[in-house]
Enzyme design. Sequence first.
Site, PDB file in Angstrom:
ATOM      1  N   LYS A 156     -33.734  -6.976  31.788  1.00  0.00           N
ATOM      2  CA  LYS A 156     -32.921  -7.469  30.679  1.00  0.00           C
ATOM      3  C   LYS A 156     -33.867  -8.027  29.616  1.00  0.00           C
ATOM      4  CE  LYS A 156     -29.729  -9.433  28.108  1.00  0.00           C
ATOM      5  NZ  LYS A 156     -30.683 -10.021  27.123  1.00  0.00           N
ATOM      6  N   GLY A 190     -28.196 -12.483  30.472  1.00  0.00           N
ATOM      7  CA  GLY A 190     -29.357 -12.826  31.285  1.00  0.00           C
ATOM      8  C   GLY A 190     -29.015 -13.873  32.326  1.00  0.00           C
ATOM      9  N   GLU A 249     -42.694 -17.957  33.983  1.00  0.00           N
ATOM     10  CA  GLU A 249     -43.830 -18.103  33.064  1.00  0.00           C
ATOM     11  C   GLU A 249     -43.252 -18.658  31.776  1.00  0.00           C
ATOM     12  OE1 GLU A 249     -45.993 -17.934  30.096  1.00  0.00           O
ATOM     13  OE2 GLU A 249     -45.569 -15.781  30.145  1.00  0.00           O
ATOM     14  N   CYS A 302     -47.267 -17.772  24.244  1.00  0.00           N
ATOM     15  CA  CYS A 302     -47.170 -19.018  25.006  1.00  0.00           C
ATOM     16  C   CYS A 302     -48.542 -19.561  25.381  1.00  0.00           C
ATOM     17  CB  CYS A 302     -46.311 -18.806  26.248  1.00  0.00           C
ATOM     18  SG  CYS A 302     -46.788 -17.361  27.207  1.00  0.00           S
ATOM     19  N   GLU A 342     -44.081 -27.216  21.742  1.00  0.00           N
ATOM     20  CA  GLU A 342     -44.397 -25.834  21.409  1.00  0.00           C
ATOM     21  C   GLU A 342     -43.643 -25.414  20.140  1.00  0.00           C
ATOM     22  OE1 GLU A 342     -45.033 -21.841  23.962  1.00  0.00           O
ATOM     23  OE2 GLU A 342     -43.041 -22.738  24.151  1.00  0.00           O
TER      24      GLU A 342
END
Length: 487
Positions: free
Chosen positions: A181, A219, A257, A291, A390
């Site tokens: 997906k 998802g 991750e 990332c 982030e």
Amino acid sequence: MLADPSPLLLDGRLVPAADGRTFPTIDPATEEVLGHAADASAGDLDRAVAAARRAFDGTGWSTDVALRARCLRQLREALRRHADELRELTIREAGAPRFLTFGAQLDAPVEDLGWFADLAESYAWETDLGRAEPMGMPSLRRVVREPAGVVAAVTPWNFPHQINLAKVGPALAAGNTVVLKPAPDTPWCAAALGTLAAEETDLPPGVLNVVTSSDHALGARLVADPRVDLVSFTGSTATGRAVMRAAAEHLKKVFLELGGKSAFLVLDDADLKAACSYAAFAGVTHAGQGCAITTRLLVPRDRYDEAVEITARTLGRLGPGDPHDDSTVCGPVISARQRDRVEVYLELALKEGGRFACGGGRPADRDRGFWIEPTLVTGLAADARAAREEIFGPVLVVLPHDGDDDAVAIANDSPYGLSGAVHGGDPDRARAVARRLRTGTVSVNGGVWYGADVPFGGYKQSGIGREMGVAGFEEYLETKAIAEGTT
């Protein structure tokens, strides 16, 4: 190679969504509609999971290593044959700079499929532990490694081929079946994989299923499905927490991750110009949408102003630019939504007392596309939100440090631990600093850790488990101990 609208891959067949719905895919550099992708529904997803379950439980795929290796090599060859088309697609749909498609955005992950095929053939699927007599009972013992089952692979948009193949490759090599997906922002990259798998490989029906959809909730539905045995997810830390909660209901294996705010440490014996120039390049490659990209630049306090000048000057030469241009390093961000998110952080940085040594907003000469100038933020404290959270855009924050111990403390004072970099004149000293960083990967003096044989993943809130390498392959395996009584 790819029809418009692009199809789903369900149970070995390329099909439209059951209700005929589609959704557009957009060029982030121009805002042009490139075409459309099948917009799967919950019913389509159910068909994909059912097909994967049947293929795992009812065929010999999970035990036929030779077939798996052959199919992976066929897929690699198909992707190679269509490399020029895939390169253009990746540049247009993901906004990826052309130079990156010759590495991690396309060519490298395609070649990595061969490494996983080789690994499947050479892997020690059984280990003989020999004879023992526990409690006086003679036994022959062995350990068997087996595929986990049905894998839900949920992937982001920033490096679509790399992340799709880093999940699909080892999962299939290990004998699992997969439901992929992908993110709604890059459906064509995933649909191209499904199309080539269906048309140019011997993959049995149901072994690989590709489900594109504009609905993020799909998802979550896939993750929670009780027929799924293992979830492999790459994305934000916030979404990773939701994935863990959903998977906990059935105690299924989870690989995550997640995010990062990685630090680039410049030691006081480093070549400051070389280190800061390299940090600028690394920090805004692909508009900072990675990332593991190092977005906190830590420099000696007594050379702070000099470091800012060098870094800002380098950033000013790096874009933003047309991703089709061979010289472009920093292209567009993926969407208006992502551009708006970056701008919120730029506003926050000013409110927190920061200043822009360069950049700080949208380029004045571009009225179409999703663009942010390469930006260097100075004057922030290490605990400012813009220095800790982030951003996922071409934004570097430069922070002063007072020696190796202080630099390590600042770098490790983060909820994340995905990657990092150390630059220093004395290699032994730089290596020693790198060993102290609480991160899953570290580059020392420009070393590149990316490779099929290198495990990738993070400490702390940057994730659970490893992708790539033998460790990443083994994420997709279960361990069984068998003891046979003897006389």
